[in-house]
Design a protein around this motif. Structure first.
Motif, PDB file in Angstrom:
ATOM      1  N   SER A  95       8.613  12.401   1.119  1.00  0.00           N
ATOM      2  CA  SER A  95       8.300  11.033   1.554  1.00  0.00           C
ATOM      3  C   SER A  95       8.446  10.861   3.062  1.00  0.00           C
ATOM      4  O   SER A  95       7.861   9.946   3.640  1.00  0.00           O
ATOM      5  CB  SER A  95       9.195  10.018   0.836  1.00  0.00           C
ATOM      6  OG  SER A  95      10.502   9.997   1.377  1.00  0.00           O
ATOM      7  N   GLY A  97       5.564  10.370   5.774  1.00  0.00           N
ATOM      8  CA  GLY A  97       5.077   9.063   6.211  1.00  0.00           C
ATOM      9  C   GLY A  97       5.780   8.579   7.456  1.00  0.00           C
ATOM     10  O   GLY A  97       5.156   8.282   8.472  1.00  0.00           O
ATOM     11  N   THR A  98       7.082   8.472   7.384  1.00  0.00           N
ATOM     12  CA  THR A  98       7.902   8.052   8.520  1.00  0.00           C
ATOM     13  C   THR A  98       9.131   8.933   8.538  1.00  0.00           C
ATOM     14  O   THR A  98       9.941   8.891   7.610  1.00  0.00           O
ATOM     15  CB  THR A  98       8.327   6.571   8.381  1.00  0.00           C
ATOM     16  OG1 THR A  98       7.155   5.767   8.289  1.00  0.00           O
ATOM     17  CG2 THR A  98       9.150   6.126   9.572  1.00  0.00           C
ATOM     18  N   ALA A 119       0.853  -1.185   0.000  1.00  0.00           N
ATOM     19  CA  ALA A 119       0.000   0.000   0.000  1.00  0.00           C
ATOM     20  C   ALA A 119       0.892   1.239   0.000  1.00  0.00           C
ATOM     21  O   ALA A 119       1.647   1.464   0.940  1.00  0.00           O
ATOM     22  CB  ALA A 119      -0.913  -0.012   1.212  1.00  0.00           C
ATOM     23  N   LEU A 120       0.811   2.009  -1.067  1.00  0.00           N
ATOM     24  CA  LEU A 120       1.606   3.228  -1.165  1.00  0.00           C
ATOM     25  C   LEU A 120       0.715   4.438  -0.948  1.00  0.00           C
ATOM     26  O   LEU A 120      -0.367   4.535  -1.521  1.00  0.00           O
ATOM     27  CB  LEU A 120       2.271   3.326  -2.540  1.00  0.00           C
ATOM     28  CG  LEU A 120       3.314   2.272  -2.880  1.00  0.00           C
ATOM     29  CD1 LEU A 120       3.817   2.486  -4.304  1.00  0.00           C
ATOM     30  CD2 LEU A 120       4.468   2.302  -1.903  1.00  0.00           C
ATOM     31  N   HIS A 121       1.191   5.357  -0.137  1.00  0.00           N
ATOM     32  CA  HIS A 121       0.524   6.633   0.058  1.00  0.00           C
ATOM     33  C   HIS A 121       1.090   7.627  -0.952  1.00  0.00           C
ATOM     34  O   HIS A 121       2.122   7.379  -1.575  1.00  0.00           O
ATOM     35  CB  HIS A 121       0.754   7.140   1.483  1.00  0.00           C
ATOM     36  CG  HIS A 121       0.180   6.242   2.530  1.00  0.00           C
ATOM     37  ND1 HIS A 121      -1.162   6.206   2.822  1.00  0.00           N
ATOM     38  CD2 HIS A 121       0.761   5.330   3.340  1.00  0.00           C
ATOM     39  CE1 HIS A 121      -1.387   5.327   3.771  1.00  0.00           C
ATOM     40  NE2 HIS A 121      -0.232   4.767   4.111  1.00  0.00           N
ATOM     41  N   TRP A 122       0.448   8.765  -1.082  1.00  0.00           N
ATOM     42  CA  TRP A 122       0.886   9.764  -2.045  1.00  0.00           C
ATOM     43  C   TRP A 122       2.338  10.182  -1.802  1.00  0.00           C
ATOM     44  O   TRP A 122       3.111  10.374  -2.729  1.00  0.00           O
ATOM     45  CB  TRP A 122      -0.039  10.987  -2.043  1.00  0.00           C
ATOM     46  CG  TRP A 122       0.014  11.773  -0.763  1.00  0.00           C
ATOM     47  CD1 TRP A 122      -0.762  11.596   0.338  1.00  0.00           C
ATOM     48  CD2 TRP A 122       0.897  12.847  -0.454  1.00  0.00           C
ATOM     49  NE1 TRP A 122      -0.406  12.482   1.332  1.00  0.00           N
ATOM     50  CE2 TRP A 122       0.613  13.269   0.864  1.00  0.00           C
ATOM     51  CE3 TRP A 122       1.913  13.487  -1.147  1.00  0.00           C
ATOM     52  CZ2 TRP A 122       1.304  14.304   1.490  1.00  0.00           C
ATOM     53  CZ3 TRP A 122       2.604  14.520  -0.526  1.00  0.00           C
ATOM     54  CH2 TRP A 122       2.292  14.917   0.773  1.00  0.00           C
ATOM     55  N   TYR A 123       2.729  10.300  -0.535  1.00  0.00           N
ATOM     56  CA  TYR A 123       4.098  10.725  -0.237  1.00  0.00           C
ATOM     57  C   TYR A 123       5.116   9.634  -0.572  1.00  0.00           C
ATOM     58  O   TYR A 123       6.273   9.925  -0.858  1.00  0.00           O
ATOM     59  CB  TYR A 123       4.238  11.193   1.219  1.00  0.00           C
ATOM     60  CG  TYR A 123       3.615  10.280   2.246  1.00  0.00           C
ATOM     61  CD1 TYR A 123       4.266   9.129   2.667  1.00  0.00           C
ATOM     62  CD2 TYR A 123       2.373  10.576   2.800  1.00  0.00           C
ATOM     63  CE1 TYR A 123       3.694   8.290   3.612  1.00  0.00           C
ATOM     64  CE2 TYR A 123       1.790   9.741   3.742  1.00  0.00           C
ATOM     65  CZ  TYR A 123       2.458   8.605   4.151  1.00  0.00           C
ATOM     66  OH  TYR A 123       1.904   7.769   5.087  1.00  0.00           O
ATOM     67  N   ASP A 124       4.693   8.379  -0.545  1.00  0.00           N
ATOM     68  CA  ASP A 124       5.574   7.292  -0.977  1.00  0.00           C
ATOM     69  C   ASP A 124       5.843   7.382  -2.480  1.00  0.00           C
ATOM     70  O   ASP A 124       6.978   7.198  -2.933  1.00  0.00           O
ATOM     71  CB  ASP A 124       4.961   5.927  -0.662  1.00  0.00           C
ATOM     72  CG  ASP A 124       4.803   5.667   0.819  1.00  0.00           C
ATOM     73  OD1 ASP A 124       5.717   6.030   1.589  1.00  0.00           O
ATOM     74  OD2 ASP A 124       3.760   5.099   1.214  1.00  0.00           O
TER      75      ASP A 124
END
Length: 92
Positions: A56, A59-60, A8-13
């Motif tokens: 990115s 996210g983390t 699952a990728l988020h937009w920031y990924d």
């Protein structure tokens, strides 16, 4: 179970992956002598790449990556300003 295998990728990924590809592309083009290390395109690829990796981090967060990419952005901006000034001198 098949959905467990998908990442699952988020937009920031996605932005970060684009940034990584941008930096890698700049490096490959430099090594294959298709770009100059002092050229504007090389600097822009690095700037957008580092900025994408910084995004990115929404996210983390990782302090080491943040500091590295911030330095990368600063050096790229310096290179862009230098390239534009040199172009300006050459045109006159």
């Amino acid at each position: 179970m098949e959905s467990d295998a998908l990442i699952a990728l988020h937009w920031y990924d996605v932005v970060g992956l684009g940034g990584t590809l941008s930096i890698l592309l700049a490096f490959v083009l430099l090594q294959t002598r298709r770009l100059s290390g002092t050229g504007l395109v090389y600097q822009l690829l690095n700037l957008f790449g580092a900025a994408g990796i910084l995004v990115s981090l929404f996210g983390t967060f990782n302090l080491s990556v943040f500091l590295l990419e911030l330095a990368w952005v600063i050096v790229s901006l310096y290179g862009i300003v230098r390239s534009l000034r040199e172009r300006g001198r050459g045109a006159g």
